[in-house]
Design a protein around this motif. Structure first.
Motif, PDB file in Angstrom:
ATOM      1  N   VAL A 100       1.405 -31.585   7.726  1.00 28.82           N
ATOM      2  CA  VAL A 100       1.066 -33.266   6.920  1.00 28.82           C
ATOM      3  C   VAL A 100       1.339 -34.387   6.341  1.00 28.82           C
ATOM      4  N   GLY A 102       0.685 -37.648   7.501  1.00 27.40           N
ATOM      5  CA  GLY A 102      -0.647 -38.934   7.343  1.00 27.40           C
ATOM      6  C   GLY A 102      -1.042 -39.660   6.861  1.00 27.40           C
ATOM      7  N   THR A 106      -1.088 -44.030  -1.865  1.00 17.39           N
ATOM      8  CA  THR A 106      -1.551 -45.474  -2.340  1.00 17.39           C
ATOM      9  C   THR A 106      -1.540 -45.650  -4.063  1.00 17.39           C
ATOM     10  N   ARG A 107      -1.197 -44.192  -3.944  1.00 19.85           N
ATOM     11  CA  ARG A 107      -0.661 -43.848  -5.832  1.00 19.85           C
ATOM     12  C   ARG A 107       1.068 -44.169  -5.391  1.00 19.85           C
ATOM     13  N   GLN A 182      -3.328 -37.800  13.688  1.00 23.00           N
ATOM     14  CA  GLN A 182      -4.762 -37.815  13.344  1.00 23.00           C
ATOM     15  C   GLN A 182      -5.764 -39.024  13.503  1.00 23.00           C
ATOM     16  N   LYS A 339     -10.592 -45.927  -3.115  1.00 17.95           N
ATOM     17  CA  LYS A 339      -8.824 -47.072  -2.658  1.00 17.95           C
ATOM     18  C   LYS A 339      -9.284 -47.955  -2.523  1.00 17.95           C
ATOM     19  N   LYS A 390       3.161 -37.307  -6.551  1.00 22.53           N
ATOM     20  CA  LYS A 390       1.898 -38.364  -5.862  1.00 22.53           C
ATOM     21  C   LYS A 390       1.998 -39.633  -6.834  1.00 22.53           C
TER      22      LYS A 390
HETATM   23  P1  UTP Z   1      -2.614 -36.590  -0.550  1.00 24.71           P
HETATM   24  O1  UTP Z   1      -4.097 -36.176  -0.052  1.00 24.71           O
HETATM   25  O2  UTP Z   1      -2.339 -36.440  -2.373  1.00 24.71           O
HETATM   26  O3  UTP Z   1      -2.834 -37.762  -0.123  1.00 24.71           O
HETATM   27  O4  UTP Z   1      -1.767 -35.957  -0.250  1.00 24.71           O
HETATM   28  P2  UTP Z   1      -1.289 -39.246  -0.044  1.00 24.71           P
HETATM   29  O5  UTP Z   1      -1.771 -40.181   0.916  1.00 24.71           O
HETATM   30  O6  UTP Z   1      -0.122 -38.669  -0.206  1.00 24.71           O
HETATM   31  O7  UTP Z   1      -1.413 -40.290  -1.563  1.00 24.71           O
HETATM   32  P3  UTP Z   1      -2.804 -40.973  -2.215  1.00 24.71           P
HETATM   33  O8  UTP Z   1      -3.659 -40.024  -2.431  1.00 24.71           O
HETATM   34  O9  UTP Z   1      -2.973 -41.733  -0.569  1.00 24.71           O
HETATM   35  O10 UTP Z   1      -1.969 -41.200  -3.228  1.00 24.71           O
HETATM   36  C1  UTP Z   1      -1.282 -34.663   0.245  1.00 24.71           C
HETATM   37  C2  UTP Z   1      -0.752 -34.416   1.643  1.00 24.71           C
HETATM   38  O11 UTP Z   1      -1.659 -34.266   2.798  1.00 24.71           O
HETATM   39  C3  UTP Z   1      -1.190 -35.606   3.715  1.00 24.71           C
HETATM   40  C4  UTP Z   1      -0.679 -36.982   3.211  1.00 24.71           C
HETATM   41  O12 UTP Z   1       0.055 -36.977   4.063  1.00 24.71           O
HETATM   42  C5  UTP Z   1      -0.066 -36.010   2.031  1.00 24.71           C
HETATM   43  O13 UTP Z   1       1.641 -34.739   2.282  1.00 24.71           O
HETATM   44  N1  UTP Z   1      -2.408 -36.168   4.121  1.00 24.71           N
HETATM   45  C6  UTP Z   1      -3.337 -36.556   3.675  1.00 24.71           C
HETATM   46  C7  UTP Z   1      -2.744 -36.204   6.095  1.00 24.71           C
HETATM   47  O14 UTP Z   1      -1.593 -35.916   6.042  1.00 24.71           O
HETATM   48  N2  UTP Z   1      -3.862 -37.549   5.646  1.00 24.71           N
HETATM   49  C8  UTP Z   1      -4.437 -37.652   5.459  1.00 24.71           C
HETATM   50  O15 UTP Z   1      -5.618 -38.647   6.014  1.00 24.71           O
HETATM   51  C9  UTP Z   1      -4.034 -38.123   3.825  1.00 24.71           C
END
Ligand code: UTP
Length: 411
Positions: A100, A102, A106-107, A182, A339, A390
């Protein structure tokens, strides 16, 4: 003229500010906006916005600890037997990986998909290349090409594909089967109003990693796997370079336990650690989010001093192919995340968010577990499988991930 139905919907749900966008658009744009309005589940948006005001708790749910198996407690003979079972699956081309990727990251704040990020190793390899290396190693070890599917989002798909193209798939072109996008869900501001994006359309964002099941079905990933005879699908996040993409022990464990889903867990390092933990919820396997768990529950220990709810979910899950359709049939629940979101103001100016200002609604992969009667949990040591990327700095940052990666691989 905006279709009467669309206009009525906006009026009914207090979203008429969207109309301001309409006049800025050309004919094609107008049609796009109308279609978008007609496809939005306004009632759902309203309900989800209302839910943002309520702190999530486990409510009336009956929560109990969940049993697990510690990999460290297996004897050498037991381990060998399980590994052999798992290796058979891999060697018979019945194993695939879905990553995954997608998320918006942001962090971390990296300009580009997270998988393209260089965590600072001497080799300067990106996260994607590190995963390619693992799969190439598995190809050498097992003599098979493990199919790899990568879930992206509308926002980062093109950049992700371009990155792989530019690097000639890091020598694993034959294994990368699909990039698939997705689903999305509209974002709302703190007043519950839909947010307008740069393109004068309603701003939608990726619908969380739980979107994987629907996206696999809708994009033909599942069908492709069925045609290949895949039986077991390992899913993991793009931001943990220590995730083991081809782990025969996990596969053998799932088979020997006769479960259709098995997850890797690690022990939560403190009651406050911001990770979800496994539990049984009303008798079913589940994960309690760190936002949801009570302080008492987070601190509770058993007679050996171990956390009762200490098995952290780290996005390393193995699914039997038979459960995917079943899970995909019904939408997983949405959770809100606050966010940063750039938007177009009503006067038509682009506003760049300095701090979180809008809600994104996401589904979580682990919310699928409660649909199962049972599942297996295999506990690993943290240092052998968890190096999350992260934050830009501090904990779970590129620096901590790099150190963990170097320590594990003796670099
Ligand atoms: P996180 O929930 O940690 O989010 O994703 P993120 O996008 O990487 O970081 P922040 O929260 O914006 O800082 C955990 C995993 O889930 C995937 C991310 O790519 C990561 O591999 N993910 C998250 C998706 O594939 N789709 C989404 O909509 C959200």
């Amino acid at each position: 003229m905006l279709e009467e139905n669309a206009r009525e919907l906006l009026k009914k749900y207090g979203q008429e500010h969207i109309l301001a966008s309409y006049n800025h658009l050309d004919e094609a744009g107008k049609e796009k906006l109308t279609n978008q309005i007609m496809s939005i589940d306004f009632q759902k948006v309203k309900e989800l916005y209302e839910q943002t005001k309520v702190r999530p708790t486990t409510g009336e749910d009956k929560i109990e600890p969940m049993k697990y198996k510690s990999a460290a407690s297996l004897s050498a003979v037991e381990k060998e037997k399980l590994v052999e079972l798992g290796e058979r699956v891999i060697k018979e081309n019945q194993y695939a990986v879905v990553m995954v990727a997608g998320g918006q990251g942001t962090r971390l704040g990296h300009n580009g998909p997270k998988g393209t990020f260089d965590i600072g190793l001497a080799s300067h390899k990106s996260l994607f290349e590190l995963f390619c290396d693992q799969l190439k190693k598995a190809r050498d070890t097992y003599g098979v090409v493990i199919p790899w599917y990568i879930m992206t989002s509308r926002e980062n798909n093109d950049d992700t594909v371009r990155f792989f193209e530019e690097h000639d798939y890091f020598g694993y072109r034959e294994g990368v089967k699909f990039f698939f996008k997705q689903g999305e869900f509209p974002m709302v501001d703190t007043e519950g109003k839909l947010v307008i994006g740069e393109d004068y359309l309603v701003k939608e964002a990726a619908d969380g990693h739980g979107g994987i099941f629907e996206a696999m079905v809708n994009n033909g990933v599942l069908r492709d796997m069925q045609e290949r005879g895949i039986q077991w699908i390992f899913t993991c996040a793009v931001d943990n370079p220590l995730a083991h993409l081809a782990d025969p022990l996990l596969v053998g464990y799932a088979i020997s336990e006769q479960v259709r889903v098995a997850s890797v867990s690690i022990v939560k390092n403190s009651p406050e650690e911001r990770v979800g933990v496994f539990c049984r919820r009303n008798g079913r396997p589940s994960v309690i989010e760190y936002t949801e768990i009570s302080e008492d529950m987070a601190k509770a220990v058993d007679e050996n001093g171990e956390f009762l709810y200490g098995e952290a979910h780290i996005m390393m899950n193995l699914f039997n192919i038979n459960v995917i359709n079943e899970i995909a049939k019904e939408k997983l629940p949405y959770h809100s995340a606050f966010k940063k979101c750039n938007y177009l103001s009503e006067s038509g100016e682009m506003v760049v968010a300095e701090k979180p200002n809008a809600y994104k609604f996401e589904t979580f992969i682990f919310d699928a577990f409660v649909r199962l009667e049972d599942m297996g949990i295999l506990r690993y040591q943290r240092e052998e499988c968890f190096a999350p990327v992260k934050n830009a700095e501090g904990s779970d940052s590129p620096e901590t991930a790099r150190k963990l990666y170097e320590a594990y691989y003796n670099l």
